[in-house]
Write a protein that holds these residues in place. Structure first.
Motif, short mmCIF file in Angstrom:
data_model
loop_
_atom_site.label_atom_id
_atom_site.label_comp_id
_atom_site.label_asym_id
_atom_site.label_seq_id
_atom_site.Cartn_x
_atom_site.Cartn_y
_atom_site.Cartn_z
N LYS A 131 31.80 -3.88 -25.59
CA LYS A 131 30.50 -3.31 -25.24
C LYS A 131 30.60 -1.81 -25.00
O LYS A 131 29.62 -1.08 -25.12
N ASP A 132 31.82 -1.35 -24.64
CA ASP A 132 32.00 0.08 -24.40
C ASP A 132 31.90 0.88 -25.69
O ASP A 132 31.69 2.10 -25.65
N LEU A 133 32.07 0.21 -26.83
CA LEU A 133 31.98 0.91 -28.12
C LEU A 133 30.58 0.85 -28.71
O LEU A 133 30.29 1.54 -29.68
N ARG A 134 29.73 0.00 -28.14
CA ARG A 134 28.38 -0.14 -28.70
C ARG A 134 27.43 0.89 -28.09
O ARG A 134 27.57 1.28 -26.93
N ALA A 135 26.44 1.31 -28.88
CA ALA A 135 25.45 2.28 -28.39
C ALA A 135 24.61 1.64 -27.30
O ALA A 135 24.42 0.42 -27.26
N TYR A 167 28.96 10.44 -30.08
CA TYR A 167 28.21 10.39 -31.34
C TYR A 167 27.93 8.93 -31.71
O TYR A 167 28.83 8.09 -31.74
N VAL A 168 26.69 8.61 -31.98
CA VAL A 168 26.26 7.25 -32.35
C VAL A 168 26.16 7.16 -33.86
O VAL A 168 25.58 8.05 -34.50
N PHE A 169 26.71 6.08 -34.45
CA PHE A 169 26.68 5.94 -35.91
C PHE A 169 26.46 4.47 -36.27
O PHE A 169 26.80 3.56 -35.50
N PRO A 170 25.88 4.18 -37.45
CA PRO A 170 25.60 2.81 -37.85
C PRO A 170 26.85 2.16 -38.45
O PRO A 170 27.66 2.80 -39.11
#
Length: 991
Positions: A131-135, A167-170
């Motif tokens: 969850k720490d890696l999810r936006a 930075y958030v990425f898909p």
């Protein structure tokens, strides 16, 4: 030693033994002849083999003597070893992000590709939860996804992840569940699809722009209207092109930009942008640059200098529209996405705007061509239908064309004139020398105009005014002449008549040249001043003007020479006997003739009378000023002593215990107040009649003022055993009034009612009536007193009049109260009426127009519910951006309501979705981003708020505003300012 390590040691020993045997066999071949060397080598090999065997036995013993405290660690490692080993083999060289999670979603292992993408070290990563890696926006739905992974034996979905730098990425994510050693694990294979998404968006944008271009081309082919092409292009840009707004602006002859079509943007915003572009200030925005350079301008991330007022955007493109080699305007595209425009999109839009420019070019050329054909046809028709004669000849004067009017006027047929010389119209009264001068002028290429006496076919003569111009071919050679002639016979006759009128007019008529000399004067000049016409023409007329008037006269002459009329100009003109007379001039410039025609009158006697009137007016104004000063002085001198009289009388009455003195003081107070009222009434009446009184409108709380005006009479009414009832059918209403006038007229009427009533009562009612959108304050004062005979009703508003008059009158008073009340009502544009019947009482009704009304009105207090009937606290949502108003509402309603508040429209909608409120209070402009009525409409869409009371809080109370609130979903409205009890009672009515 671990089992795997033991096996490894055994394999090492076996390899070592085989190596020794191999060396032994090989050495035997080469050293067989040397027995001593071979024997030494054999001994060394056996010793090495024995040593290796001993090491193996020692390792076994070490294993058997291992530390018992490491059992748990060893067991866990052994359980995961196979899985991690397999994971490492699969993920080490993979180009995908591969993550291994335990049952608690903690990261067990992660490949190098993942570490490179997220920016973490391996030590940091294995301490993290997935969850720490999810936006942040997608964290809450992951537990459900994990459940679906178990239910469906794996799951593929798209989500958003976050790097270490934020930075958030898909990503495309594929998860499956793995069982190892009886434990659940989740293996995730992920791909960064940022580039893929960008390519998809880019392809989608290109596709949409191609669709727009195709639609625009179809419109251009099918439609011949520039307006329709523009409007359809803007509409397609928004609907098909994924642009947030598109508009087209055209330049006028002065290069001012104005909107021709727009979509996705409000008209006022486009107008604001055009006003900004057209302003004289220095600008560096893309539209100005496009107009200046004639090249497209692209802004993919605007800075402050590149932005425009009234419209925010993340990307903007401006393309020129040109026609007939001239910039005609611009087409502007806006997007809410940064870096929206790339080279391929720009090329496509450039092609599309070029097509639109081509359509403008084509339509303008077609319009000019059509106009040219229409012009030729129009000229042809005009020539035939012209009321003047038109004749065309060749360069020798032979007639080649004559229009219908020529044939009608001269009596010839077309066949008779065509081929004839134009001399056929000669009357014989024009000399050959004059004809030669005419011919010399037109043959040299110049135009000629003049008057002819012309002969018809039957020999009759008539006057014509002719204009003759040469006709040239494309290389400038004279090929013929065009003659336009007008029958001026009647005009010449009128001129003769006019000359007669000129000579016999009683007004002084004159024609003067622009060089300030008279050219013609009628006999009235000689009759007025004694100068002959020759004497007046002999020198410039400015020399006849009075020296003090010469400068203004020359200014008037300059206006006339510039083509401006001069009306009612006055100056003094010299008479032959040396005196001066006043003249009034009405002058009309004849610019072509460089002449001025004037009608002049002698106003000497009128000026004398005007001087007398001015003197009389000044005397009257001085008398009025003296009267005003007198009133001011009298007001001061009469009121000042009364302050002492009334003040000391009140002190004596309250501070002295002597009953007799107290009684005297009370008498003094009563007499003093009566005198004060009389003085006030007389001075008010004098001020009104002197027109020195001024209306001073301020915000007046009508409820408070009515109470203040009538309460002083309650005690007197009750002392006479009269009912004294005040009913106000509105609450806390504030409006623009002259407070003193309103107070005075109410108290005067109530005073009269109490004075003339001995039994029954006084009933005062105030309400607000609305008719045709107009609001009026209605105050009705009814009494059961002596009443007024119908024959005497007309006198009640006359000054110093009472129905009971004379020495034996039965009531005190000056008879001015109603007079002043009526005048005050009229000054405030209202109406005061009376209904009365003798011995039954009177009804006085005041009707005053209301301005800027605030508050609650139209209340029927008898039917109101009280907040006391509410047996629970109402959950209340307050949408308001004024902190003071929010604080007031929380304090005022704390006993009645449980309040939650917000100043953001969007947040209010989300709060309404989460909780069901009993009542909503909303300011019509709650804050940035949302307009109040838009918030109401969104809340009304929610099923649970179909019937919830929503009250609009507003600073307006006009009829049209009320209709807007009710149409947009509000049940009720309350206008500012309002009081605590007023608000509680108002909400109480709803439950």
């Amino acid at each position: 030693m671990k089992t795997s390590e033991y096996k490894k040691s055994f394999r090492t020993f076996l390899l070592f033994a085989l190596t020794i045997i191999f060396i032994f066999v090989a050495s035997y071949k080469y050293l067989s002849n040397n027995s001593e060397m071979w024997l030494v080598l054999a001994i060394l090999d056996l010793a090495a083999l024995a040593g290796a065997f001993m090491v193996l036995l020692w390792s076994k013993n070490v294993e058997n003597e291992k530390d018992p405290n490491s059992d748990f660690e060893t067991e866990m490692i052994s359980k995961n070893y196979a899985l991690i080993k397999k994971f490492n083999l699969l993920s080490r060289y993979s180009n995908d992000i591969i993550i291994l999670l335990d049952e608690d979603l903690q990261i067990v292992d992660i490949n190098q590709k993942a570490l490179d993408v997220y920016g973490y070290t391996r030590e940091e990563a294995v301490k993290m939860n997935i969850k720490d890696l999810r936006a942040f926006s997608v964290k809450k739905d992951f537990n459900q996804l994990i459940k679906e992974i178990g239910d469906h034996d794996g799951l593929i979905f798209e989500t958003l992840h976050k790097k270490k730098n934020g930075y958030v990425f898909p990503v495309d994510a594929s998860y499956r569940m793995v069982i190892s050693e009886g434990r659940k694990y989740y293996q995730g294979v992920l791909n960064d699809i940022t580039e893929k998404k960008g390519n998809q968006q880019r392809i989608e944008r290109l596709r949409s722009i191609r669709a727009v271009s195709s639609g625009v081309n179809k419109t251009i082919i099918r439609v011949k209207s520039q307006r329709v092409i523009f409007e359809r292009s803007c509409e397609l840009g928004v609907k098909e092109g994924l642009f947030s707004a598109v508009w087209i602006g055209l330049l006028d002859k002065e290069d001012k930009l104005s909107a021709a079509a727009y979509n996705g943007i409000e008209e006022q915003d486009v107008q604001t942008i055009c006003d900004f572009i057209n302003s004289e200030t220095e600008k560096s925005d893309p539209i100005t640059k496009c107009i200046f350079t004639g090249r497209h301008q692209i802004v993919n991330r605007p800075n402050i200098e590149e932005t425009l007022p009234a419209f925010e955007y993340k990307s903007c493109a401006v393309f020129p529209l040109a026609a007939l080699s001239r910039l005609k305007g611009v087409m502007v595209f806006y997007s809410e996405t940064e870096n929206f425009f790339d080279l391929e999109q720009i090329d496509l839009i450039d092609e599309m705007t070029s097509d639109i420019s081509f359509s403008i070019d084509y339509l303008e050329k077609e319009k000019k061509h059509r106009k040219s054909e229409e012009e030729i046809l129009r000229l042809s028709r005009a020539a035939e239908q012209s009321p003047v004669s038109i004749i065309m000849t060749n360069n020798e004067g032979i007639i080649e064309y004559a229009n219908s009017k020529t044939l009608e006027l001269t009596g010839y047929t077309k066949e008779e004139l065509i081929g004839q010389n134009a001399s056929v119209f000669k009357s014989g009264y024009t000399t050959q020398n004059e004809y030669q001068k005419l011919w010399d002028v037109i043959s040299s290429g110049e135009d000629w105009s003049g008057e002819f006496l012309t002969k018809k076919k039957d020999g009759l003569l008539f006057w014509e005014h002719a204009s003759i111009s040469p006709i040239r071919n494309c290389i400038g050679e004279i090929t013929g002449y065009l003659s336009i002639k007008e029958d001026i016979t009647e005009q010449k006759n009128r001129e003769i008549e006019k000359n007669r009128m000129f000579d016999y007019s009683l007004d002084m008529l004159s024609i003067a040249s622009f060089d300030c000399c008279f050219r013609r004067l009628n006999p009235a000049w000689k009759n007025t001043f004694g100068w002959s016409e020759l004497e007046l023409k002999s020198k410039p007329f400015i020399e006849f003007i009075h020296p003090d008037d010469k400068e203004e006269t020359l200014i008037a002459a300059e206006k006339l020479m510039s083509g401006e009329e001069v009306i009612n100009f006055e100056n003094r003109f010299l008479c032959k006997d040396g005196g001066y007379k006043w003249l009034s001039w009405k002058s009309l410039p004849l610019v072509q003739d460089r002449e001025v025609f004037s009608v002049t009158r002698d106003i000497t006697e009128q000026k004398k009378n005007n001087d007398a009137l001015v003197e009389a007016k000044e005397r009257a104004e001085e008398a009025n000023r003296i009267k005003t000063n007198f009133l001011a002085n009298m007001s001061h001198e009469l009121r000042t002593p009364l302050v002492g009289i009334l003040g000391y009388a009140e002190i004596i009455k309250s501070d002295f215990e002597n009953p007799e003195l107290s009684h005297y003081a009370e008498r003094i107070l009563k007499c003093g107040n009566r005198l004060k009222d009389a003085v006030n009434l007389i001075l008010d009446l004098s001020s009104i009649e002197s027109e020195v009184i001024e209306i001073n409108k301020t915000d007046v709380n009508i409820n408070d003022l009515i109470v203040e005006a009538v309460e002083p009479f309650r005690q007197e009414a009750e002392s006479k055993n009269l009912d004294f009832t005040v009913t106000e059918r509105f609450d806390n209403v504030t409006a623009k009034f002259d407070e003193r006038m309103l107070y005075t007229l109410i108290s005067n009427i109530v005073n009269n009612a109490v004075k003339y009533t001995d039994k029954g009562g006084i009933f005062i009612e105030a309400k607000i009536e609305i008719s045709d959108g107009k609001k009026e304050l209605i105050i009705k004062i009814e009494d059961t007193g002596i009443g007024i005979d119908k024959d005497n009703l007309s006198m009640v508003f006359e000054p110093f009049r009472q129905v009971s008059e004379g020495i034996g009158r039965g009531f005190e008073g000056t008879g001015l109260g109603l007079t002043i009340s009526k005048k005050f009502v009229e000054l405030m544009k209202g109406e005061l009426t009376v209904e009365s019947e003798l011995n039954k009482g009177s009804i006085f009704t005041v009707a005053l127009p209301l301005e800027e009304v605030y508050g609650i009105y139209g209340i029927d207090r008898e039917n109101e519910k009280s907040s006391e009937y509410i047996n629970k606290k109402l959950t209340t949502l307050v949408i308001e951006n004024d902190p003071i108003s929010i604080s007031f509402l929380r304090i005022a309603l704390k006993e009645l309501c449980e309040i939650e508040y917000t100043c953001q429209g969007e947040e209010a909608i989300e709060m309404a979705k989460i909780r069901n409120y009993d009542v909503i209070l909303i300011d019509i402009n709650p804050g940035k981003g949302w307009e109040g009525m838009s918030v109401v409409r969104e809340i009304r869409k929610l099923e649970q708020y179909k019937n919830t009371p929503i009250i609009a809080i507003t600073a307006f109370a006009l009829k049209e505003e009320e209709e807007i609130f009710l149409k947009n979903g509000c049940n009720h409205y309350i206008s500012k300012p309002f009081g605590k009890q007023q608000l509680i009672d108002y909400i109480g009515k709803l439950f």
